[in-house]
Motif scaffolding. Structure first.
Motif, short mmCIF file in Angstrom:
data_model
loop_
_atom_site.label_atom_id
_atom_site.label_comp_id
_atom_site.label_asym_id
_atom_site.label_seq_id
_atom_site.Cartn_x
_atom_site.Cartn_y
_atom_site.Cartn_z
N MET A 157 8.49 -7.44 6.77
CA MET A 157 9.24 -7.93 7.95
C MET A 157 10.40 -8.86 7.57
N TRP A 158 10.47 -9.31 6.31
CA TRP A 158 11.67 -9.99 5.84
C TRP A 158 12.83 -9.00 5.77
N MET A 159 12.46 -7.72 5.61
CA MET A 159 13.48 -6.72 5.29
C MET A 159 13.87 -5.85 6.48
N GLU A 176 0.42 -0.05 -2.14
CA GLU A 176 -0.63 0.97 -1.93
C GLU A 176 -2.01 0.32 -1.80
N LYS A 177 -2.07 -1.02 -2.05
CA LYS A 177 -3.37 -1.70 -1.95
C LYS A 177 -3.71 -2.07 -0.50
N ASP A 178 -2.69 -2.33 0.31
CA ASP A 178 -2.96 -2.68 1.73
C ASP A 178 -1.86 -2.11 2.63
N GLY A 205 2.95 4.87 -5.24
CA GLY A 205 3.07 3.98 -6.38
C GLY A 205 4.36 4.26 -7.13
N LYS A 206 4.24 4.35 -8.45
CA LYS A 206 5.44 4.46 -9.29
C LYS A 206 6.30 5.70 -8.96
N GLU A 207 5.64 6.83 -8.69
CA GLU A 207 6.43 8.04 -8.43
C GLU A 207 7.34 7.85 -7.19
N SER A 222 15.69 -3.37 -1.38
CA SER A 222 15.14 -4.72 -1.40
C SER A 222 13.76 -4.62 -2.04
N PHE A 223 13.49 -5.46 -3.01
CA PHE A 223 12.19 -5.42 -3.69
C PHE A 223 11.59 -6.81 -3.70
N VAL A 224 10.26 -6.87 -3.54
CA VAL A 224 9.52 -8.11 -3.78
C VAL A 224 8.26 -7.73 -4.54
N GLY A 225 8.01 -8.41 -5.64
CA GLY A 225 6.81 -8.12 -6.45
C GLY A 225 6.86 -8.93 -7.73
N SER A 226 6.23 -8.43 -8.78
CA SER A 226 6.17 -9.18 -10.04
C SER A 226 7.49 -9.07 -10.80
N THR A 227 7.73 -10.01 -11.70
CA THR A 227 9.01 -10.06 -12.40
C THR A 227 9.31 -8.82 -13.26
N LYS A 231 12.67 -6.63 -12.44
CA LYS A 231 13.75 -6.40 -13.43
C LYS A 231 14.03 -4.91 -13.57
N TYR A 232 12.95 -4.12 -13.58
CA TYR A 232 13.07 -2.66 -13.69
C TYR A 232 13.86 -2.10 -12.49
N ILE A 233 13.51 -2.59 -11.29
CA ILE A 233 14.17 -2.13 -10.06
C ILE A 233 15.65 -2.54 -10.09
N GLY A 249 8.19 -12.90 -9.70
CA GLY A 249 7.03 -13.78 -9.74
C GLY A 249 7.41 -15.26 -9.75
N ALA A 250 6.40 -16.10 -9.89
CA ALA A 250 6.63 -17.53 -9.74
C ALA A 250 5.61 -18.35 -10.51
N LYS A 251 5.94 -19.58 -10.77
CA LYS A 251 4.99 -20.58 -11.28
C LYS A 251 5.47 -21.89 -10.66
N ARG A 280 -0.11 -16.22 -3.48
CA ARG A 280 1.15 -16.40 -2.74
C ARG A 280 2.24 -16.68 -3.77
N CYS A 281 3.42 -16.10 -3.52
CA CYS A 281 4.52 -16.37 -4.46
C CYS A 281 4.95 -17.83 -4.33
N MET A 282 4.57 -18.51 -3.24
CA MET A 282 4.91 -19.93 -3.09
C MET A 282 3.67 -20.82 -3.32
N GLU A 381 2.37 -18.44 -17.85
CA GLU A 381 2.31 -17.19 -17.08
C GLU A 381 1.82 -17.41 -15.65
N GLU A 382 2.22 -16.47 -14.79
CA GLU A 382 1.75 -16.51 -13.39
C GLU A 382 0.32 -15.96 -13.36
N ILE A 383 -0.63 -16.74 -12.84
CA ILE A 383 -2.03 -16.29 -12.81
C ILE A 383 -2.32 -15.56 -11.49
N SER A 448 17.37 -18.71 4.57
CA SER A 448 17.07 -17.50 3.78
C SER A 448 16.07 -17.83 2.69
N PHE A 449 15.31 -16.81 2.25
CA PHE A 449 14.21 -17.01 1.30
C PHE A 449 14.59 -16.41 -0.06
N GLY A 450 14.46 -17.20 -1.12
CA GLY A 450 14.69 -16.63 -2.45
C GLY A 450 14.64 -17.67 -3.54
P1 NAD Z 1 3.74 -5.53 -8.25
O1 NAD Z 1 5.01 -5.84 -8.96
O2 NAD Z 1 2.60 -5.01 -9.04
O3 NAD Z 1 4.00 -4.44 -7.09
C1 NAD Z 1 5.07 -4.59 -6.18
C2 NAD Z 1 5.52 -3.20 -5.72
O4 NAD Z 1 5.98 -2.46 -6.86
C3 NAD Z 1 4.40 -2.38 -5.09
O5 NAD Z 1 4.91 -1.70 -3.97
C4 NAD Z 1 3.98 -1.42 -6.20
O6 NAD Z 1 3.55 -0.18 -5.71
C5 NAD Z 1 5.26 -1.24 -7.01
N1 NAD Z 1 4.99 -1.03 -8.44
C6 NAD Z 1 3.96 -1.54 -9.16
N2 NAD Z 1 4.05 -1.13 -10.45
C7 NAD Z 1 5.15 -0.36 -10.53
C8 NAD Z 1 5.77 0.35 -11.62
N3 NAD Z 1 5.28 0.34 -12.84
N4 NAD Z 1 6.91 1.04 -11.36
C9 NAD Z 1 7.43 1.05 -10.12
N5 NAD Z 1 6.88 0.40 -9.05
C10 NAD Z 1 5.76 -0.30 -9.26
O7 NAD Z 1 3.33 -6.85 -7.44
P2 NAD Z 1 2.00 -7.12 -6.63
O8 NAD Z 1 0.87 -7.30 -7.59
O9 NAD Z 1 1.85 -6.17 -5.52
O10 NAD Z 1 2.35 -8.53 -5.96
C11 NAD Z 1 2.21 -9.76 -6.62
C12 NAD Z 1 3.50 -10.23 -7.25
O11 NAD Z 1 4.52 -10.29 -6.26
C13 NAD Z 1 3.40 -11.62 -7.83
O12 NAD Z 1 4.08 -11.64 -9.06
C14 NAD Z 1 4.12 -12.50 -6.81
O13 NAD Z 1 4.67 -13.68 -7.31
C15 NAD Z 1 5.19 -11.56 -6.37
N6 NAD Z 1 5.73 -11.95 -5.07
C16 NAD Z 1 6.95 -12.55 -5.06
C17 NAD Z 1 7.50 -12.97 -3.88
C18 NAD Z 1 8.84 -13.63 -3.86
O14 NAD Z 1 9.34 -13.86 -2.78
N7 NAD Z 1 9.45 -13.94 -4.98
C19 NAD Z 1 6.80 -12.79 -2.68
C20 NAD Z 1 5.55 -12.16 -2.72
C21 NAD Z 1 5.02 -11.75 -3.95
#
Ligand code: NAD
Length: 497
Positions: A157-159, A176-178, A205-207, A222-227, A231-233, A249-251, A280-282, A381-383, A448-450
């Motif tokens: 909903m941010w996006m 794909e987890k929720d 997932g990846k495909e 727009s992507f949110v997830g691990s670092t 970076k790949y995206i 990601g965050a620490k 939580r990333c925060m 590292e982020e735990i 704005s969030f970032g």
């Molecule tokens: P993740 O990076 O594993 O997955 C995020 C998304 O990327 C998912 O939709 C997943 O299907 C996809 N993905 C996973 N592996 C992939 C791959 N190899 N190739 C292509 N796509 C792939 O992250 P997660 O475990 O779902 O979420 C936790 C992470 O998200 C933590 O690092 C957290 O800090 C971060 N996060 C950051 C923020 C922020 O605002 N900076 C907010 C929420 C969560």
């Protein structure tokens, strides 16, 4: 077993992929559903649907788009309890926390209701003699969002409300987890009057992600997830000439100054470190204890961590729920093992928690480390679990340097009663979101969030004014009417006379 499909062109869509993933209820540890994992063909179908919807949606006056948004807001409110329970059942966080996260998402919808105001543009009369100039922001086309597991409603909903209000069409690829919450939101959006194809959800997932990167008709991602994935995206979307914002990601550090209101700091830290089981990333994961405050701070924290109420998210008494999967639970416990081996002092050990009646759930207790050093893996590292590390430093300068030297730069906070200390800290700290006596400084929808550093690749934050800029491109028009147009040709660089 329930099957969670995709949502394309205003209805459920099966796609041609036979691949599925498992969705669990983290509190019971039982599988609750199978989710379809899209092929690149499936993703491309959703993009086709979004392309077909774009022309008419982008031509609608912003006011008409915002009327659909208003209706969507009403429907979210009407179905709040159902949406919250979906979040709890697939993510595991406790009900009130899930409700809070949905509220934060709803606030972006509320902000997007005012989109006409934000797309107004600028006008200057007479930039040259009889020449006027104005700028407008126009939508990009098809935009895509890829989101993490930890906020199944709020982060999508941010996006999509911002992108869609700006006149774009959207394909969301949730975690794909929720995945269920995104599908339900898509249904509600259609009920609100959104034309088919404007908002589509593809599970996978990846495909599916790689298909987004490679689809030439997607203009922005727009992507949110691990670092590492951010970076790949970022790299691959940029290579394919897409606009991209990739949050990683965050620490997050919390600096506790000796002059602060210690009980306020401890209460703030408890929620920020252990709320949502630290997923939580925060989340606050490092406490920087300055000067002589450390012993008392650790004592007060330990007392509270030991009595944390852990249980399923729907139990009103629970303060902290389970982790998302069995694998993630194991990963977090492994970090605690590593911390012990590295020589940090484990003050509260939550690894052995066994919850009666929920012994298959993905639960662990809160953990608290003292004497953590910056060379340790558990510091670097982020735990992403309920593990809080205390680092002891001599003074403010050492605390500031510690925060600034870390590779991540998402959030930070400081607890102090001294205005000068708070101001200097917020001015000098190299972090995107800063709290002064606020443990989780998440900006509201109209800011704005970032983060900074390796917590965000790209140059625009999410939602708020930055969201409008990200999901639109600027066009500047300069015009002159009849008398001017009938002039002789000019071969020099035009200047405004
Ligand atoms: P993740 O990076 O594993 O997955 C995020 C998304 O990327 C998912 O939709 C997943 O299907 C996809 N993905 C996973 N592996 C992939 C791959 N190899 N190739 C292509 N796509 C792939 O992250 P997660 O475990 O779902 O979420 C936790 C992470 O998200 C933590 O690092 C957290 O800090 C971060 N996060 C950051 C923020 C922020 O605002 N900076 C907010 C929420 C969560």
């Amino acid at each position: 077993m329930d099957l969670i499909e995709h949502f394309v062109s205003g209805k459920k869509f099966s796609g041609n992929s036979k691949n599925t993933g498992k969705v669990f209820n983290p509190a019971t540890g039982e599988q609750s559903a199978e989710v379809k994992l899209a092929s690149s063909d499936d993703l491309n179908k959703a993009v086709e649907s979004a392309i077909n919807a774009f022309e008419s949606w982008s031509n609608k006056p912003a006011l008409q788009r915002s009327r659909v948004m208003f209706k969507f807001k009403e429907l979210i409110e009407k179905n709040f309890d159902e949406l919250t329970k979906i979040i709890v059942s697939e993510h595991g966080k406790v009900y009130e926390d899930a409700k809070g996260s949905l509220t934060r998402g709803l606030e972006v919808v509320e902000y997007a209701c005012g989109i006409s105001q934000m797309l107004k543009g600028e006008f200057t009369e007479n930039v040259g003699t009889n020449v006027d100039s104005w700028s407008v922001r126009q939508p990009l086309g098809v935009c895509a969002g890829i989101t993490p597991f930890n906020f199944p409603a709020m982060v999508p909903m941010w996006m999509f409300p911002m992108a869609i209000a700006c006149g774009n069409t959207f394909v969301l690829k949730p975690s794909e987890k929720d995945p269920s919450c995104s599908i339900r939101l898509a249904e509600l959006f259609i009920e609100a009057g959104l034309p088919k194809g404007v908002f589509n959800v593809i599970n996978g997932g990846k495909e599916a992600v790689d298909a987004i990167i490679n689809n030439k008709n997607i203009s922005a991602v727009s992507f949110v997830g691990s670092t590492p994935i951010a970076k790949y995206i970022y790299e691959n979307c940029a290579k394919n000439e897409k606009r991209v914002q990739a949050l990683g990601g965050a620490k997050n550090h919390c600096v506790v100054m000796p002059d602060c209101d210690l009980d306020q700091a401890v209460n703030g830290l408890m929620g920020a470190a252990y709320g949502s089981a630290g997923e939580r990333c925060m989340a606050q994961s490092v406490v920087v204890a300055v000067g002589n405050i450390a012993d008392l701070l650790v004592k007060k924290l330990a007392k509270k961590v030991e009595i944390l109420k852990i249980g399923p998210g729907l139990d009103k008494k629970s303060e902290m729920g389970p982790l998302i999967t069995k694998e993630h639970l194991q990963k977090v416990k492994n970090y605690v093992d590593i911390g012990v081996k590295e020589g940090a002092k484990l003050i509260v050990d939550g690894r052995k928690l066994n919850l009666q009646g929920f012994d298959k759930g993905f639960f662990m207790g809160g953990c608290l480390f003292d004497h953590v050093e910056k060379s340790m893996k558990i510091y670097k590292e982020e735990i992403f679990g309920p593990v809080l590390s205390v680092v002891r430093v001599k003074n403010f300068d050492e605390a500031l340097k510690l925060v600034n030297d870390h590779e991540f730069g998402n959030g930070v906070s400081i607890f102090t009663r001294d205005g000068d200390t708070g101001r200097t800290f917020s001015n000098k700290v190299k972090i995107g979101m800063v709290g002064i006596n606020i443990p989780i400084p998440v900006p509201v929808a109209f800011h704005s969030f970032g983060g900074w550093k390796r917590s965000l690749f790209g140059d625009q934050h999410m939602h708020g004014p930055e969201g409008v800029r990200f999901y639109t491109k600027l066009k500047t028009i300069t015009s002159k009417w009849p008398s001017g147009l009938r002039s002789d040709p000019e071969f020099t660089m035009p200047t405004m006379k």
